[in-house]
Motif scaffolding. Structure first.
Motif, mmCIF file in Angstrom:
data_model
loop_
_atom_site.group_PDB
_atom_site.id
_atom_site.type_symbol
_atom_site.label_atom_id
_atom_site.label_comp_id
_atom_site.label_asym_id
_atom_site.label_seq_id
_atom_site.Cartn_x
_atom_site.Cartn_y
_atom_site.Cartn_z
ATOM 1 N N ALA A 235 0.830 -1.208 0.000
ATOM 2 C CA ALA A 235 0.000 0.000 0.000
ATOM 3 C C ALA A 235 0.864 1.258 0.000
ATOM 4 O O ALA A 235 0.595 2.209 -0.744
ATOM 5 C CB ALA A 235 -0.928 -0.002 1.212
ATOM 6 N N VAL A 236 1.919 1.263 0.813
ATOM 7 C CA VAL A 236 2.803 2.435 0.876
ATOM 8 C C VAL A 236 3.535 2.626 -0.451
ATOM 9 O O VAL A 236 3.663 3.748 -0.961
ATOM 10 C CB VAL A 236 3.818 2.286 2.025
ATOM 11 C CG1 VAL A 236 4.884 3.377 1.959
ATOM 12 C CG2 VAL A 236 3.102 2.313 3.370
ATOM 13 N N TYR A 237 4.007 1.543 -1.019
ATOM 14 C CA TYR A 237 4.779 1.612 -2.269
ATOM 15 C C TYR A 237 3.962 2.194 -3.425
ATOM 16 O O TYR A 237 4.508 2.863 -4.300
ATOM 17 C CB TYR A 237 5.282 0.206 -2.632
ATOM 18 C CG TYR A 237 6.162 0.180 -3.856
ATOM 19 C CD1 TYR A 237 7.496 0.575 -3.776
ATOM 20 C CD2 TYR A 237 5.672 -0.244 -5.094
ATOM 21 C CE1 TYR A 237 8.315 0.554 -4.891
ATOM 22 C CE2 TYR A 237 6.477 -0.271 -6.209
ATOM 23 C CZ TYR A 237 7.798 0.136 -6.107
ATOM 24 O OH TYR A 237 8.603 0.120 -7.220
ATOM 25 N N THR A 238 2.670 1.951 -3.425
ATOM 26 C CA THR A 238 1.828 2.402 -4.546
ATOM 27 C C THR A 238 1.276 3.817 -4.360
ATOM 28 O O THR A 238 0.524 4.295 -5.202
ATOM 29 C CB THR A 238 0.640 1.433 -4.738
ATOM 30 O OG1 THR A 238 -0.092 1.324 -3.509
ATOM 31 C CG2 THR A 238 1.127 0.055 -5.166
ATOM 32 N N THR A 239 1.632 4.498 -3.259
ATOM 33 C CA THR A 239 1.182 5.876 -3.062
ATOM 34 C C THR A 239 2.227 6.853 -3.583
ATOM 35 O O THR A 239 3.344 6.464 -3.940
ATOM 36 C CB THR A 239 0.935 6.171 -1.575
ATOM 37 O OG1 THR A 239 2.139 5.913 -0.840
ATOM 38 C CG2 THR A 239 -0.189 5.326 -1.014
ATOM 39 N N ARG A 240 1.862 8.131 -3.556
ATOM 40 C CA ARG A 240 2.788 9.170 -3.993
ATOM 41 C C ARG A 240 3.562 9.721 -2.798
ATOM 42 O O ARG A 240 3.087 9.685 -1.666
ATOM 43 C CB ARG A 240 2.021 10.314 -4.677
ATOM 44 C CG ARG A 240 1.014 11.006 -3.777
ATOM 45 C CD ARG A 240 0.089 11.935 -4.552
ATOM 46 N NE ARG A 240 -0.900 12.547 -3.666
ATOM 47 C CZ ARG A 240 -0.731 13.717 -3.057
ATOM 48 N NH1 ARG A 240 0.395 14.387 -3.233
ATOM 49 N NH2 ARG A 240 -1.668 14.209 -2.276
ATOM 50 N N GLU A 241 4.738 10.248 -3.054
ATOM 51 C CA GLU A 241 5.524 10.905 -2.016
ATOM 52 C C GLU A 241 4.946 12.302 -1.761
ATOM 53 O O GLU A 241 4.674 13.044 -2.691
ATOM 54 C CB GLU A 241 6.986 11.011 -2.431
ATOM 55 C CG GLU A 241 7.887 11.711 -1.424
ATOM 56 C CD GLU A 241 7.847 11.020 -0.068
ATOM 57 O OE1 GLU A 241 7.574 11.711 0.917
ATOM 58 O OE2 GLU A 241 8.093 9.794 0.004
ATOM 59 N N THR A 242 4.743 12.638 -0.487
ATOM 60 C CA THR A 242 4.040 13.889 -0.150
ATOM 61 C C THR A 242 4.852 14.837 0.715
ATOM 62 O O THR A 242 4.388 15.936 1.015
ATOM 63 C CB THR A 242 2.751 13.556 0.600
ATOM 64 O OG1 THR A 242 3.058 12.776 1.763
ATOM 65 C CG2 THR A 242 1.783 12.785 -0.282
ATOM 66 N N SER A 243 6.033 14.466 1.132
ATOM 67 C CA SER A 243 6.770 15.284 2.114
ATOM 68 C C SER A 243 7.137 16.662 1.579
ATOM 69 O O SER A 243 7.273 17.602 2.346
ATOM 70 C CB SER A 243 8.038 14.560 2.566
ATOM 71 O OG SER A 243 8.890 14.287 1.460
ATOM 72 N N LYS A 244 7.292 16.785 0.260
ATOM 73 C CA LYS A 244 7.693 18.076 -0.324
ATOM 74 C C LYS A 244 6.519 18.819 -0.968
ATOM 75 O O LYS A 244 6.695 19.940 -1.451
ATOM 76 C CB LYS A 244 8.784 17.859 -1.386
ATOM 77 C CG LYS A 244 9.970 17.020 -0.927
ATOM 78 C CD LYS A 244 10.702 17.650 0.240
ATOM 79 C CE LYS A 244 11.902 16.796 0.661
ATOM 80 N NZ LYS A 244 12.581 17.337 1.864
#
Length: 419
Positions: free
Chosen positions: A406-415
């Motif tokens: 599930a984590v791998y298929t999401t987008r990176e959001t920290s920036k």
């Protein structure tokens, strides 16, 4: 900003103190007092079942308080959830046992646990978002990590106070000693409310408030327009909340079964939670630089590898090994996973529906992982003969793999910007 963080931190302390005092009592007391007609192991499973009721109610609390939090504001809902949580905990401390009022006792216990679940379902989202939406973009993880440190602080208080009263003679502890930690919740609520009432509304919410009011669709409808995001956040949050819940409850059960003294196990868990208070914001701040996804994936891998050694040490009956197991479990595994999962989930949703979306996503994950994991683990322990952890390990590794996908298929959001 300092008052915002202090307010959200203290709110989390109170909420998790109340929630985890219940978990500790479920491990040590409730099976004997509210399910006295069952065998000790089945009574423990039943007590964990009432604990799961609170987790089942959390998504509903997220929907209710999330809706009004996205419409009326974060602050109003945070005040209401704290009052509800403190009231439910105080009433649990006054609750008659099964020997006194029969079957009504476990029914009332379940009802009050339901209120606790509704309250924390709304509290988590509001406290997290107040910190997230007040923060500068490059420090969002750190800000939320400071708020999340309220959870282990609450755990320290819960384990320390319950451990102190657990030193009473068995008859006195079972008669009235276990009630005092629940009654002390009223004092904590008054202090936290005093700080929280002086905090301003989230600036990000204030900017979109008029737009949200004019929207024809509810925040829940907006969240359900992208079901993939909701499913991803639910599955991503299942393992972090599972390991946190199992260390707070199931680990205590196997520690006592392994021969450890009840109060000693509680104090060791409290010391390990102190370590967790510092590692949570540290790993959260690291995710501001490295990214949420890489850190979460690393944490899930570490948790899957170290789960068996950690719980084996806790159940060994040896104080040194038990301490090492708790420190690694809380300080490293929970530190990484719980430090990052809150900003990760919150950043997946837009401001107008963030309270609703983040609350539902996190609380459904907490229900699947944290709510049912201790009960499933207790049943798997029975299935393994009462001492073998092999089936429990298989269960946790499988859950970790699901969360990692599930984590791998999401987008990176920290920036990314919150808008």
């Amino acid at each position: 900003m300092r008052r915002v963080l202090l307010s959200s931190y203290l709110g989390s302390v109170v909420e998790f103190y109340d929630f985890l005092v219940y978990g500790t009592a479920a491990s040590l007391v409730f099976g004997h007092l509210f399910f006295a007609n069952l065998s000790p192991i089945l009574g423990t499973v039943a007590a964990f079942g009432t604990m799961a009721v609170g987790y089942v109610a959390r998504p509903l609390g997220g929907i209710i308080f999330g809706h009004f939090g996205d419409r009326l504001g974060r602050k109003k809902m945070l005040v209401l959830t704290m009052i509800l949580m403190g009231s439910a905990s105080t009433l649990i401390g006054l609750l008659p046992t099964q020997a006194q009022i029969g079957v009504l006792a476990p029914l009332l216990l379940i009802a009050l646990r339901l209120v606790q679940g509704l309250a924390i379902g709304g509290e988590w989202g509001g406290a997290t978002l107040m910190a997230l939406e007040h923060s500068r973009s490059q420090k969002r993880g750190l800000s939320v990590g400071i708020v999340n440190a309220g959870a282990p602080t609450g755990a320290v208080l819960a384990a320390s106070i319950m451990g102190l009263f657990a030193m009473l003679p068995e008859a006195q502890f079972m008669a009235w000693g276990w009630r005092i930690p629940f009654l002390l919740s009223a004092v904590l609520v008054v202090v936290a409310l005093w700080v929280r009432l002086g905090v301003h509304e989230s600036p990000a919410f204030a900017k979109v408030q008029e737009q949200v009011k004019d929207q024809r669709k509810s925040p829940l409808a907006e969240v359900l327009r992208e079901p993939k995001t909701l499913v991803q956040t639910v599955l991503a949050g299942a393992t972090p909340t599972a390991i946190q819940s199992m260390l707070a409850t199931f680990a205590l059960t196997i520690a006592v079964q392994g021969g450890a003294d009840r109060s000693t196990a509680l104090f060791i868990a409290a010391i390990a939670s102190v370590v967790n208070m510092f590692t949570l914001p540290c790993f959260a701040a690291m995710s501001d630089k490295v990214g949420r996804r890489p850190m979460l994936l690393a944490g899930l891998f570490i948790g899957a590898v170290l789960f068996y050694p950690v719980f084996s040490m806790i159940g060994s009956g040896e104080t040194g090994k038990m301490f090492a197991g708790y420190v690694v479990g809380y300080g490293l595994i929970v530190g990484i996973l719980m430090g990052i999962i809150s900003p990760f989930i919150s950043e997946q949703f837009s401001t107008g529906s963030r309270y609703t979306g983040a609350s539902i996503g996190y609380q459904l994950g907490a229900t699947l992982g944290g709510g049912f994991a201790p009960m499933i683990a207790a049943q798997l322990l029975v299935f393994g003969g009462g001492t073998s952890l092999k089936y429990v390990v298989v269960f946790f590794v499988a859950l970790s793999i699901i969360s990692a996908i599930a984590v791998y298929t999401t987008r990176e959001t920290s920036k990314s910007e919150l808008s």
